[in-house]
Motif scaffolding. Structure first.
Motif, PDB file in Angstrom:
ATOM      1  N   ILE A 169      20.844  57.511 155.140  1.00  0.00           N
ATOM      2  CA  ILE A 169      22.264  57.342 154.823  1.00  0.00           C
ATOM      3  C   ILE A 169      22.418  56.884 153.377  1.00  0.00           C
TER       4      ILE A 169
ATOM      5  N   CYS B 186      31.436  52.435 160.547  1.00  0.00           N
ATOM      6  CA  CYS B 186      31.474  53.276 161.745  1.00  0.00           C
ATOM      7  C   CYS B 186      31.038  52.542 163.016  1.00  0.00           C
ATOM      8  N   HIS B 187      30.020  51.688 162.919  1.00  0.00           N
ATOM      9  CA  HIS B 187      29.492  51.009 164.115  1.00  0.00           C
ATOM     10  C   HIS B 187      29.536  49.491 163.968  1.00  0.00           C
TER      11      HIS B 187
ATOM     12  N   GLN C 210      25.832  49.420 155.438  1.00  0.00           N
ATOM     13  CA  GLN C 210      25.795  50.874 155.581  1.00  0.00           C
ATOM     14  C   GLN C 210      26.334  51.360 156.928  1.00  0.00           C
ATOM     15  N   CYS C 211      26.353  50.505 157.928  1.00  0.00           N
ATOM     16  CA  CYS C 211      26.720  50.967 159.272  1.00  0.00           C
ATOM     17  C   CYS C 211      28.108  50.508 159.705  1.00  0.00           C
TER      18      CYS C 211
ATOM     19  N   HIS D  56      24.234  61.068 159.639  1.00  0.00           N
ATOM     20  CA  HIS D  56      23.365  60.076 158.989  1.00  0.00           C
ATOM     21  C   HIS D  56      22.499  60.680 157.884  1.00  0.00           C
TER      22      HIS D  56
HETATM   23  C1  HEC Z   1      30.313  57.694 158.685  1.00  0.00           C
HETATM   24  C2  HEC Z   1      30.111  57.111 159.986  1.00  0.00           C
HETATM   25  C3  HEC Z   1      28.748  56.609 160.366  1.00  0.00           C
HETATM   26  C4  HEC Z   1      27.925  55.746 159.676  1.00  0.00           C
HETATM   27  C5  HEC Z   1      28.157  55.134 158.315  1.00  0.00           C
HETATM   28  C6  HEC Z   1      26.807  55.492 160.538  1.00  0.00           C
HETATM   29  N1  HEC Z   1      26.930  56.213 161.699  1.00  0.00           N
HETATM   30 FE1  HEC Z   1      25.676  56.146 163.291  1.00  0.00          FE
HETATM   31  N2  HEC Z   1      26.803  57.574 164.251  1.00  0.00           N
HETATM   32  C7  HEC Z   1      27.974  58.088 163.780  1.00  0.00           C
HETATM   33  C8  HEC Z   1      28.464  59.083 164.719  1.00  0.00           C
HETATM   34  C9  HEC Z   1      29.717  59.901 164.558  1.00  0.00           C
HETATM   35  C10 HEC Z   1      27.538  59.100 165.777  1.00  0.00           C
HETATM   36  C11 HEC Z   1      27.583  59.969 167.039  1.00  0.00           C
HETATM   37  C12 HEC Z   1      27.266  61.377 166.805  1.00  0.00           C
HETATM   38  C13 HEC Z   1      25.924  61.705 166.310  1.00  0.00           C
HETATM   39  O1  HEC Z   1      24.915  61.060 166.687  1.00  0.00           O
HETATM   40  O2  HEC Z   1      25.850  62.665 165.532  1.00  0.00           O
HETATM   41  C14 HEC Z   1      26.512  58.132 165.460  1.00  0.00           C
HETATM   42  C15 HEC Z   1      25.428  57.845 166.279  1.00  0.00           C
HETATM   43  C16 HEC Z   1      24.555  56.797 166.069  1.00  0.00           C
HETATM   44  C17 HEC Z   1      23.541  56.382 166.990  1.00  0.00           C
HETATM   45  C18 HEC Z   1      23.260  56.994 168.358  1.00  0.00           C
HETATM   46  C19 HEC Z   1      22.732  58.383 168.287  1.00  0.00           C
HETATM   47  C20 HEC Z   1      21.571  58.514 167.354  1.00  0.00           C
HETATM   48  O3  HEC Z   1      21.706  59.239 166.352  1.00  0.00           O
HETATM   49  O4  HEC Z   1      20.533  57.854 167.558  1.00  0.00           O
HETATM   50  C21 HEC Z   1      22.883  55.348 166.420  1.00  0.00           C
HETATM   51  C22 HEC Z   1      21.737  54.552 167.003  1.00  0.00           C
HETATM   52  C23 HEC Z   1      23.494  55.116 165.116  1.00  0.00           C
HETATM   53  N3  HEC Z   1      24.507  56.025 164.944  1.00  0.00           N
HETATM   54  C24 HEC Z   1      23.088  54.153 164.222  1.00  0.00           C
HETATM   55  C25 HEC Z   1      23.587  53.994 162.935  1.00  0.00           C
HETATM   56  C26 HEC Z   1      23.086  53.008 161.980  1.00  0.00           C
HETATM   57  C27 HEC Z   1      21.973  52.043 162.243  1.00  0.00           C
HETATM   58  C28 HEC Z   1      23.837  53.157 160.851  1.00  0.00           C
HETATM   59  C29 HEC Z   1      23.686  52.430 159.539  1.00  0.00           C
HETATM   60  C30 HEC Z   1      22.361  52.456 158.904  1.00  0.00           C
HETATM   61  C31 HEC Z   1      24.805  54.218 161.114  1.00  0.00           C
HETATM   62  N4  HEC Z   1      24.598  54.707 162.369  1.00  0.00           N
HETATM   63  C32 HEC Z   1      25.768  54.636 160.223  1.00  0.00           C
HETATM   64  C33 HEC Z   1      28.597  57.736 162.610  1.00  0.00           C
HETATM   65  C34 HEC Z   1      28.102  56.902 161.631  1.00  0.00           C
END
Ligand code: HEC
Ligand code: HEC
Ligand code: HEC
Ligand code: HEC
Length: 193
Positions: free
Chosen positions: A22, A44-45, A40-41, A168
């Motif tokens: 990311i 969204c999360h 960074q997360c 990501h």
């Molecule tokens: C711009 C928005 C965004 C950001 C920033 C983001 N995510 Fe996500 N993430 C999503 C979305 C939308 C999904 C569900 C769809 C997918 O997996 O494509 C997801 C799914 C996930 C999942 C479950 C599915 C998988 O891919 O394993 C995890 C765990 C996760 N994110 C962790 C993180 C972490 C840790 C960070 C920061 C380092 C992060 N995400 C940053 C949007 C984001």
């Protein structure tokens, strides 16, 4: 020696905090002035107090807009309103919810230019529909979804924004694509043309 150690420590620090890829992608908001946590997360999360019923652990305000889906005389799929991860994408990319509307706060900065998909999806590749063997048979020009390459792009058997994009930046490809589209390789994973 001391300088070398410092450089090594800085590199460990940077790599330790560069979760996945990311970092420095279009979805890395850690450097934005409005992101006071510089995370960074978090946009969204969130690990706690995520929005009820919105997975995965969702922290960003979800769009309530209605959408015009893609349609055409040759379309065999039944395309409904955006659901799943696509709805989460559109919670920034439809332009109705600000990028900085997260953690319960209401922001003011919206996506613009090419990144603005809007609520009219009639000019966009269809999403949020089931891509099964029946659809492939009816269409005649689709790869059987049992094919591992196709299956890897579907979520719960459905075509979503995430079929073509890795939110990501796991692949590191331009436009966050899941598969490099040189020679239309992405398109040809599913379409046998
Ligand atoms: C711009 C928005 C965004 C950001 C920033 C983001 N995510 Fe996500 N993430 C999503 C979305 C939308 C999904 C569900 C769809 C997918 O997996 O494509 C997801 C799914 C996930 C999942 C479950 C599915 C998988 O891919 O394993 C995890 C765990 C996760 N994110 C962790 C993180 C972490 C840790 C960070 C920061 C380092 C992060 N995400 C940053 C949007 C984001
Ligand atoms: C929190 C808001 C937010 C969410 C959620 C979000 N995006 Fe984005 N996305 C952005 C912003 C803002 C940009 C533009 C960043 C820039 O130009 O610096 C962007 C850029 C992009 C780009 C262009 C990448 C590039 O390299 O120029 C793609 C493709 C994209 N997003 C797809 C998605 C998909 C697919 C999802 C859901 C799986 C998603 N986004 C979820 C805010 C978001
Ligand atoms: C069938 C594959 C596919 C699907 C599904 C798809 N995209 Fe894309 N998207 C692409 C490709 C390929 C590009 C590269 C630029 C181009 O060709 O327009 C792109 C570009 C983008 C961009 C960068 C701006 C631009 O237009 O160049 C954004 C933002 C984006 N997509 C968001 C989304 C969102 C949000 C969804 C779901 C609503 C989605 N995409 C669904 C294939 C797809
Ligand atoms: C993950 C699989 C997948 C990928 C990748 C994909 N598509 Fe599709 N596409 C489909 C399915 C399934 C349909 C629905 C076909 C139908 O119902 O007639 C569709 C529909 C379409 C349609 C509309 C057909 C109609 O009858 O109106 C076009 C055009 C199209 N895709 C082009 C592309 C292009 C160009 C790319 C690459 C940028 C691409 N697709 C990538 C699966 C995919």
């Amino acid at each position: 020696m001391k300088t070398m150690l410092k450089i090594a420590l800085v590199m460990i620090f940077i790599s330790g905090f560069a979760f996945g890829q990311i970092a420095n992608s279009a979805h890395d908001f850690s450097g934005d002035t409005w992101n006071s946590e510089s995370e960074q997360c978090n946009v969204c999360h969130t690990p706690h107090n995520a929005l009820a019923g919105v997975s995965p652990l969702w922290n960003h305000t979800v769009t309530v807009a209605s959408f015009t889906p893609y349609s055409s005389s040759s379309l065999d799929a039944t395309v409904a309103a955006p659901d799943g991860a696509s709805k989460l994408c559109l919670s920034c990319h439809d332009g109705t919810v600000a990028i900085d509307s997260y953690g319960g706060a209401t922001g003011s900065i919206n996506v613009s230019g090419n990144d603005l998909i809007g609520n009219d999806l009639s000019n966009d590749h269809p999403i949020s529909f089931t891509y099964d063997a029946t659809l492939a048979t009816n269409d005649g020009g689709l790869v059987d979804p049992a094919n591992a390459g196709v299956a890897a792009l579907l979520t719960g058997g459905k075509m979503e924004c995430s079929s073509c994009h890795d939110v990501h930046n796991g692949t590191g490809l331009t436009n966050l694509l899941t598969i490099d589209n040189a020679g239309s390789a992405l398109c040809l994973t599913c379409h046998s043309k």
